[in-house]
Design a protein around this motif. Structure first.
Motif, short mmCIF file in Angstrom:
data_model
loop_
_atom_site.label_atom_id
_atom_site.label_comp_id
_atom_site.label_asym_id
_atom_site.label_seq_id
_atom_site.Cartn_x
_atom_site.Cartn_y
_atom_site.Cartn_z
N ALA A 68 -16.47 3.94 -27.29
CA ALA A 68 -15.13 4.30 -26.80
C ALA A 68 -14.95 3.80 -25.36
N LEU A 69 -16.01 3.97 -24.55
CA LEU A 69 -15.92 3.51 -23.16
C LEU A 69 -15.76 2.00 -23.10
N GLN A 72 -12.17 1.05 -23.94
CA GLN A 72 -11.26 1.39 -22.84
C GLN A 72 -11.45 0.44 -21.65
N THR A 75 -9.95 -3.14 -22.11
CA THR A 75 -8.51 -3.32 -21.86
C THR A 75 -8.19 -3.14 -20.37
N GLU A 76 -8.92 -2.27 -19.71
CA GLU A 76 -8.56 -2.01 -18.31
C GLU A 76 -9.21 -2.98 -17.32
#
Ligand code: PEP
Ligand code: MG
Length: 595
Positions: A68-69, A72, A75-76
């Motif tokens: 999950a990290l 995230q 994309t960031e």
């Protein structure tokens, strides 16, 4: 005493510091900690299957976190930065890394936490000692992985705690004040930790909740397993593991005697705290939660000398709103019903709250951004509290006290914000007490030394010996390794206290003491001898303190104070207090808690 046979587990005594009085007998539950060393907690052969399931679950949950990290971060921050999480996930899925941990649990019969922290710790050390710098950085990756898996394993402990059977005694390497405040008291009857000092906030919470506690037991968690029988003696500061039948019988008798002694004090609650020669001493209570006011009043306290409002933060996962603050203070005003009520603005930082919430913890948090400093740098938070306090001041008498004031500027700034909010409230047409008294804790040497100047500007002083001792003697109040050096009878501390009381009297402002030392009967005599007439203590100390006050006269206390101040070591002062106080009022020291 019977000699234990080879099949009887050996009785085992672990000395520590008794920080909350009372004796309890119960079953052990060992909590491991996320930070610091994880003790080698043995498990039985029957428990292996379940332990491996816990382990596998923690690994799967950690891998899921990392995926999950990764998504995230990609994309960031882009693939390059995010790649680290993917690498970590691959490492955790690697059998050559995870396999040895499973084997260790299975063959060496140890808890999953120990297998993870031990084996990953060895690997990280290997990388760290490598000459190749690219290997050195891998050590941090391993530490990261270890923390992540432990977080999942230990998170599961919270649910273990919820399921704790009645009469559970918690053993932990260390506990935070909020963990302690969260114990279900119908199940948890006491706790003991490897680390910790006498006036750490965890110890203070234990006293407030009336949970017997022993801290600084060094290797207790490593020696214990879940389900063992233990005696926890918070009066003498000792934990007995696997007590013999004789020890159990002896302690049961002591529990009975203490109960009778406490009962003998109940009649005192309604009597005034007046010395034999007719001098009135005000006994107030220290509280951490509004409902504790009932305990203070029931014990015979005349009001609240210190409300540690930071516990509104410590017992919640979100920041309290203005309404949360207001509700707590309005409740206090209502429970105090016109009695004195001194509310201290939040004293966060050091061992309370802030370190676990910042990315980079402070290296020296007791000397860092704590207390009034933290408030003055987080004005929206500070003002929320001040608004609530001022609004509550319309409901009944309240005094505000600022913690850890070290300079006049700090006090002036804090006062300026109160005045500013008064103006806002007046504009909004809201009611508040325009004559509200604003005082300060005297808990650092700079404030004590400058007491004369402060006394010209503040409405009252409250001497906080817990911190005053720590900062005067340069001894961390939470560190069991230097606990022997932490002494409120040190002559330097006595001189500061005496001087603050004198300066306050000269300026004609009220002065009290709200540190734990005010509840120490012998020391209370000394404080009274120095001229102090208000003591604020934890509710459980009130009855004995009242009994002492009703048995002494001021002249006796003054003579003790005069002799003590002439001495030049804490050992001499302690010996003098013990000898004189017990000679003058032996009856005040009856009962186990005063031993
Ligand atoms: C003190 O320092 O003596 C005091 C009463 O404050 P706290 O224990 O909350 O730091
Ligand atoms: Mg303090």
């Amino acid at each position: 005493m019977t000699v234990p046979t080879s099949t009887t587990p050996r009785s085992d005594q672990h000395p520590g510091l008794g920080v909350s009085p009372g004796i309890v007998i119960g079953r052990v539950m060992v909590l491991d900690t996320e930070h610091g060393r994880v003790p080698r907690r043995p498990i039985t052969a029957h428990a292996v299957k379940g332990e491996l399931e816990r382990f596998d679950h923690a690994i799967r949950a950690s891998i899921a976190d990392l995926h999950a990290l990764y998504a995230q971060a990609k994309t960031e921050m882009g693939e390059e930065t995010a790649a680290i999480f993917r690498v970590h996930a691959v490492m955790l899925a690697d059998k050559s890394l995870v396999g040895p941990m499973r084997v260790m649990i299975e063959k060496e019969l140890v808890c999953a936490e120990f297998a993870v922290s031990h084996l990953l710790g060895v690997l990280a050390d290997k990388f760290r000692s490598s000459r190749d710098s690219s290997f050195k950085t891998k050590a941090n990756d391993i530490d990261d992985l270890s923390a992540r898996v432990l977080h999942h394993l230990l998170g599961a402990q919270q649910s273990r705690l919820i399921e704790a059977p009645p009469d559970t005694i918690i053993f932990a390497r260390d506990l935070t004040p909020s963990q302690t405040a969260g114990f279900d008291r119908s199940r948890v009857i006491g706790f003991a930790t490897d680390l910790g000092g006498r006036t750490s906030h965890t110890a203070i919470v234990a006293r407030a909740l009336g949970i017997p506690a022993v801290v600084g037991c060094q290797n207790l968690t490593a020696a214990a397993t879940d389900g063992l029988t233990a005696i926890l003696d918070g009066d003498r500061g000792v934990v007995v593991l696997n007590p013999t039948p004789e020890q159990l019988a002896d302690y049961q008798l002591q529990i009975e005697q203490t109960r009778n002694f406490r009962l003998s004090l109940t009649d005192l609650c309604k009597l005034p705290a007046v010395t034999v020669d007719g001098t009135r001493i005000e006994i107030l209570g220290n509280i951490e939660f509004s409902e504790e006011i009932n305990q203070v009043i029931d014990a015979g306290g005349e009001g609240v000398g210190l409300y540690r409002t930071e516990f509104l933060y410590l017992t919640s996962t979100t920041e309290p709103t203005e309404e949360d603050h207001y509700k707590a203070y309005a409740r206090c005003v209502s429970l105090a019903a016109g009695r004195p009520l001194t509310i201290r603005t939040v004293d966060l930082g050091a061992d309370k709250y802030t370190q676990s919430r910042v990315d980079v913890p402070e290296r020296n948090p007791f000397l860092g951004n704590r207390s009034i400093r933290y408030c003055l740098r987080n004005l929206p938070m500070f003002k929320r509290q001040l608004r609530a306090l001022l609004r509550a001041s319309a409901l009944g008498p309240i005094k505000i006290m600022f913690p850890l004031i070290t300079s006049l500027e700090e006090f002036r700034q804090a006062k300026y914000h109160v005045r500013d909010i008064m103006d806002d409230l007046a504009e909004e047409g809201l009611d508040f007490d325009r004559g509200l008294k604003m005082g300060m804790m005297v808990e650092v040497p700079s404030a004590a030394i400058m007491a004369e100047a402060f006394a010209r500007e503040v409405d009252f002083f409250s001497i906080g010996t817990n911190d005053l001792v720590q900062y005067t003697l340069a001894v961390d109040r939470t560190n069991e390794r230097v606990a022997g050096l932490y002494s409120h009878t040190h002559p330097a501390v006595l001189r500061l206290i005496k001087d603050v009381i004198r300066k306050a009297k000269r300026a004609d402002i009220p002065v009290s003491c709200c540190g734990e030392s005010a509840g120490d009967l012998e020391f209370a005599m000394l404080l009274i001898g120095f001229g102090l007439r208000t003591l604020s203590v934890t509710s459980s100390s009130i009855p004995q303190l009242k009994r002492l006050i009703r048995s002494v006269n001021i002249d006796q206390c003054e003579r003790i104070a005069k002799s003590a101040i002439a001495l030049d070591s804490d050992v001499q002062v302690s010996a003098l207090l013990r000898e004189r106080a017990r000679k003058i009022v032996p009856e005040a020291f009856d009962g186990r808690t005063a031993e």
